[in-house]
Structure formats: C-alpha cells, structure tokens
Write a protein that holds these residues in place. Structure first.
Motif, short mmCIF file in Angstrom:
data_model
loop_
_atom_site.label_atom_id
_atom_site.label_comp_id
_atom_site.label_asym_id
_atom_site.label_seq_id
_atom_site.Cartn_x
_atom_site.Cartn_y
_atom_site.Cartn_z
N ASP A 1 0.82 -1.20 0.00
CA ASP A 1 0.00 0.00 0.00
C ASP A 1 0.86 1.26 0.00
OD1 ASP A 1 -2.62 1.33 0.24
OD2 ASP A 1 -1.91 1.89 2.24
N ARG B 1 2.27 1.73 -3.53
CA ARG B 1 1.26 2.23 -4.48
C ARG B 1 0.96 3.71 -4.22
NH1 ARG B 1 -1.22 -3.06 -3.90
NH2 ARG B 1 -2.39 -2.26 -2.12
N THR B 2 0.85 4.09 -2.93
CA THR B 2 0.61 5.49 -2.61
C THR B 2 1.78 6.36 -3.07
OG1 THR B 2 -0.70 4.83 -0.68
CG2 THR B 2 0.09 7.09 -0.74
N TYR B 3 2.98 5.85 -2.89
CA TYR B 3 4.17 6.59 -3.31
C TYR B 3 4.16 6.83 -4.82
CZ TYR B 3 9.08 7.00 -4.76
OH TYR B 3 10.25 7.38 -5.37
N ARG B 4 3.86 5.79 -5.60
CA ARG B 4 3.87 5.94 -7.05
C ARG B 4 2.74 6.85 -7.53
NH1 ARG B 4 7.21 2.64 -10.16
NH2 ARG B 4 6.42 4.02 -11.80
N SER B 5 1.55 6.68 -6.97
CA SER B 5 0.43 7.53 -7.40
C SER B 5 0.65 8.98 -6.99
CB SER B 5 -0.88 7.00 -6.82
OG SER B 5 -0.88 7.06 -5.40
N SER B 6 1.22 9.19 -5.80
CA SER B 6 1.49 10.57 -5.37
C SER B 6 2.52 11.22 -6.29
CB SER B 6 2.00 10.59 -3.93
OG SER B 6 1.03 10.08 -3.04
N TYR B 7 3.49 10.43 -6.71
CA TYR B 7 4.49 10.97 -7.64
C TYR B 7 3.84 11.36 -8.96
CZ TYR B 7 8.55 11.30 -10.69
OH TYR B 7 9.49 11.74 -11.59
N GLU B 8 2.99 10.51 -9.49
CA GLU B 8 2.35 10.79 -10.77
C GLU B 8 1.46 12.03 -10.68
OE1 GLU B 8 3.15 9.41 -13.50
OE2 GLU B 8 4.44 7.89 -12.57
N ILE B 9 0.75 12.18 -9.57
CA ILE B 9 -0.12 13.36 -9.41
C ILE B 9 0.73 14.63 -9.32
CG2 ILE B 9 -1.75 14.49 -7.85
CD1 ILE B 9 -2.76 11.68 -7.11
N GLN C 1 2.21 15.46 -12.61
CA GLN C 1 1.22 16.00 -13.53
C GLN C 1 1.03 17.51 -13.32
OE1 GLN C 1 -0.05 14.34 -15.96
NE2 GLN C 1 -1.72 15.67 -16.68
N THR D 1 -3.94 9.49 5.67
CA THR D 1 -4.37 9.96 4.37
C THR D 1 -4.31 11.48 4.33
OG1 THR D 1 -5.84 8.07 4.14
CG2 THR D 1 -6.24 9.94 2.69
#
Length: 486
Positions: free
Chosen positions: A384, A387-395, A398, A470
């Motif tokens: 978890d 996944r949070t690390y990768r999604s936070s990076y992508e956001i 962006q 969160t």
C-alpha cells in the motif's frame, strides 16, 4: 528446591563443601554476563547507520553532552534540510535518550539474570539447661543454579529485543521528523503563495470599489471581489497558523528551545526526483528489514526457550531436601555431633505442573499467531505504501509538467488579450483565481509525495504506527469555485 548444609563448628565450611562450591563456580563462569562498554548501543548504531545513514549517541557524561550540543549548534548554523533536521533530533531529543536509558536498564536485567543467587550463611546458638547448641548453615538455591544457562539464554534474547526496541524508537523519531519537516516547509510555501494572492485580491477589491463609485460595477460584482479578498485574508491567517504549529512540532521533535528556536528552513519544498524508485521486491524487503517484525521473532524464540524450561522444571519444585548438622556442648564440656536429614515431599494431587506447561504453550501459540499476523500486515503495508508513493508521484508530476505550465500560459495570454481590450477585467480576475487554486493544489500534491516517500521508508524499515495517514488534497475545481465567477 533448596538444600541446607549444616557445618560443625570445628570444621571449615569451604573444605567440607568444596565440590558444591566448585559446581557453583563453574555454573557462574558459564552463565555470567558482564556489562558491555557501549551498554548495548552497538546494534542501535549499526541499524541507524545502515537504514537512515545517521549517527546516534547515548549521552552518559558531561563531555558527551557537550559534544552532542556542539554538533547540533554546527548543524543549526545553516538552513536545515530533511537530513540535517533528522540528525539534530537524533542528537538532541531527550525522549530518545530516555529510550537509550531503557536499553541500559535492560542490560542490567541481563547481567542480573546471568548471575546465580548469593548463598546465605547463618549461625545460630541456643543455650539452656546447662547445654549449648551451635548450628551453622549454608543455604543455596540449587534450582536457580541448575537453570542458570537456560535463564541466561532467555535474558540474552530479551536484551537483544531491548536493543531492537531502542533502534525502533530511533527510526520512529526519524520518521516523525521527516513528516513534520515536509509539513512545515509546505506550510511555509503555502504562506508565500497566499501572501501574493492576498495582495492581488486586495488590489482587485480596491479596483472594484473604485469602479462601483463611478457606476461601472454593480453591487453584486463588487461583493464578489470583496469576498474573494476576505477569503484570501482568512486563508492566509490559517496558513500562517498551520506553519507556526508545524514549526513548533518540528522544534519539539528536534529538542530545541530558547535560542535554538531561530533555526532556518527553506521556503519551498524540494523538487521532485526525475523518476520514482522502482521496488519490485518491496514485500521481501519489508519482511526482511522491519525492526518490529524482528522483535516479534525474538519474542517467539524466547518463549520457546521458556516453554522448554517450564517443562524441565515442572516437578523440581515438588521436592525440598534439608541437610542438618549440629554441634552440641554438654555441661561437662564434652561435645558431640548430630547428623540427619529432613525430606519433604509435596504430593502432586491437585497441581502437577500441567497448568504452567499449558500456560506456556498457549502463550507461545499466541505469539506465533501474532507474528504471522504481523508478517501479513507488513507485506500489505509495504504494498500500500508503494502504491501510494507511485500515485502521489504521478499526481505531483502532472501538476509540475502539465497543469501549472498550462496555467501560466493561460494567464499570459489573458494578460495580452486584456492589454488589447479583447477581454475585460473580470475574465482576467477569474483566471487569476483559478491559477491560485492550481498552485495551491500543486503544493499539496508535492507535499503528499514527500510524505508518501517517508511513509514508504517507514513501511520497509519500521518505526511508524502501522497506519499510513491519508493526506486530503482540495481539488482545483473546489478552490476555484469558492470565489465565484463572472
């Protein structure tokens, strides 16, 4: 089980009980532990050095305290980054020093458990009726001597647990400092943004007021500009309060007070890395390196040792043997010795030791199930966190690559069109609000990434609460809609 050896008054106790003393000495030498020079801090230093690349010290003297204080002063002379903030906390936080004191206390327990009980020597003299009776006794706990190797081994495992707990407290402090640092710097960056936004809103409100005086702007539009300025003023006050509270929390974690509270921090968060870390074996890394999981494994091993000890000694306490030797002096001056023994049996009718064995077995099973549960949870937390690390990076990426550059282009184009009279002032102000909202969201996204990176490190090495908080991030649409439109 206790054995009492009587000693006649005319004979040396050392000569008579030399075999027993030799046995006691051999057991003492085999199971005795001594205090280590570093008081157990070697393991903590190794873990801190390999995991977070930082130095730790247990302050035991005035010289060590002065050395740590000098190191902190040197670090505070320049603006702190996240690494120097963590290092200051590891050198200066007194709560962490208390954890190291707990480790030193655990070493005293190890040494104490590795020593056999001290023998008791007693002399009694009874006189009456012309007769004098002298009795000497040496009392030793044979059960404690027999189980000394087992108890010493268990104590060593408990001490190793204490070392890992001290290391865990070190990692927990480092994690708390990292998170507090990023929150504080993000709050500083938000204050800077809202300060500029307030200036823009103030100029807009004054312009709207002047246009209203000339009749070029109705009351509704004037109210919209005034409320935008009021909202920016309130948001800036909230941001300043958050920055102040975050800074105070960071100061507490670093153990700073008085003159050291003037430490400097950057006004902006660090730039995002060019690419996120790829961790294909994140679960294996977490299960291998998590300190709390290692503590649970040692607990299981210690309980297994304790279970074997319980099974071995379940009937030993049921037999007490007392050896007796007396020297009696008659009134005529003659002496004679009385020898004998007293054996006491406890009949195991109600409790033959099964209760203790069952308790030990169930305690072991409980620890095994908790270890298994923790291992499963550790793997899930690692997945978890990654996944949070990768999604936070992508956001955050962006916003950095797309949203903010496009907002800048839109603002520049709107200013050109306003200069050429193609758009009115209201369209320009609406775009300014939307750009401010995008920039606020970009700061929040970047903060979320750095917090997620810290949580990922905690999930792999340990030191967190086990739950990743969160971070709420207001959307651009929600923020832009607060000011209304024209």
């Amino acid at each position: 089980m206790k054995i009492i050896n009587g000693v006649p008054s005319h004979q040396s106790p050392l000569r008579r009980h030399r075999p027993a003393l030799m046995l006691a000495v051999s057991l003492l030498l085999s199971g005795c532990a001594t205090f280590s020079p570093d008081r157990g801090m070697g393991v903590v230093s190794d873990i801190a050095g390999h995991t977070i690349k930082k130095d730790v010290v247990a302050i035991r003297s005035v010289d060590e305290a002065q050395h740590a204080d000098d190191a902190v002063k040197r670090l505070l002379r320049r603006a702190l980054n996240v690494d120097t903030a963590v290092q200051v906390a590891l050198l200066n936080n007194r709560g962490l020093q208390a954890a190291y004191n707990e480790l030193a206390l655990a070493e005293t327990d190890l040494v104490q458990e590795s020593l056999p009980p001290n023998p008791t020597f007693s002399i009694s003299r009874i006189a009456g009726g012309g007769a004098v009776e002298i009795e000497r006794q040496v009392v030793g706990d044979i059960l404690a001597l027999a189980t000394l190797p087992f108890r010493s081994e268990i104590a060593r495992k408990r001490f190793h647990q204490a070392q890992l707990r001290a290391a865990l407290e070190t990692l927990r402090l480092a994690s708390d400092v990292r998170r507090s640092y990023y929150r504080t710097v993000a709050a500083n960056e938000m204050v800077g943004l809202l300060t500029d936004a307030k200036s823009t809103a103030e100029a807009t409100a004054k312009l709207a007021s002047k246009l209203g005086e000339t009749g070029s702007l109705n009351k509704l539009d004037q109210a919209r500009e005034q409320v935008f300025y009021a909202e920016m003023t309130a948001d800036l006050a909230s941001a300043r309060q958050e920055a102040t509270s975050s800074r105070e929390r960071l100061a507490r974690l670093m153990g700073l007070w008085d003159g050291d509270l003037t430490f400097r921090l950057p006004n902006m968060l660090p730039q995002l890395p060019r690419r996120p870390s790829a961790l294909p074996s994140i679960e294996v890394d977490a299960v291998t390196h998590r300190i709390d999981l290692q503590i649970a494994r040692i607990e299981l091993e210690a309980l297994a040792k304790a279970l074997n000890l319980t099974e071995a000694s379940r009937f030993v306490t049921l037999l007490d043997i007392a050896g007796i030797a007396k020297t009696t002096k008659d009134p005529d001056g003659s002496r004679f010795r009385e020898r004998g023994f007293d054996i006491q049996f406890q009949i195991p009718i109600f409790d033959g030791g099964e209760v203790r064995v069952r308790q030990a077995a169930e305690t072991y099973n409980q620890a095994f199930n908790r270890l298994t549960e923790k291992a499963i949870n550790v793997r899930s937390e690692a997945r978890d966190a990654y996944r949070t690390y990768r999604s936070s990076y992508e956001i955050a990426r962006q916003y950095e690559r797309e949203v903010l550059p496009l907002r800048k282009i839109i603002t520049e184009e709107m200013q050109l069109r306003f200069s050429s009279m193609q758009v009115d002032v209201f369209a320009l102000l609406t775009e300014a609000r939307q750009r401010i909202a995008s920039m606020r969201a970009g700061i929040d996204a970047k903060r979320s990434f750095w917090l997620a990176q810290s949580d990922l490190q905690t999930a792999v090495n340990g030191g967190g609460s086990g739950e990743t908080p969160t971070e709420s991030r207001p959307t651009t649409t929600a923020q832009a809609g607060g000011g209304g439109g024209h």
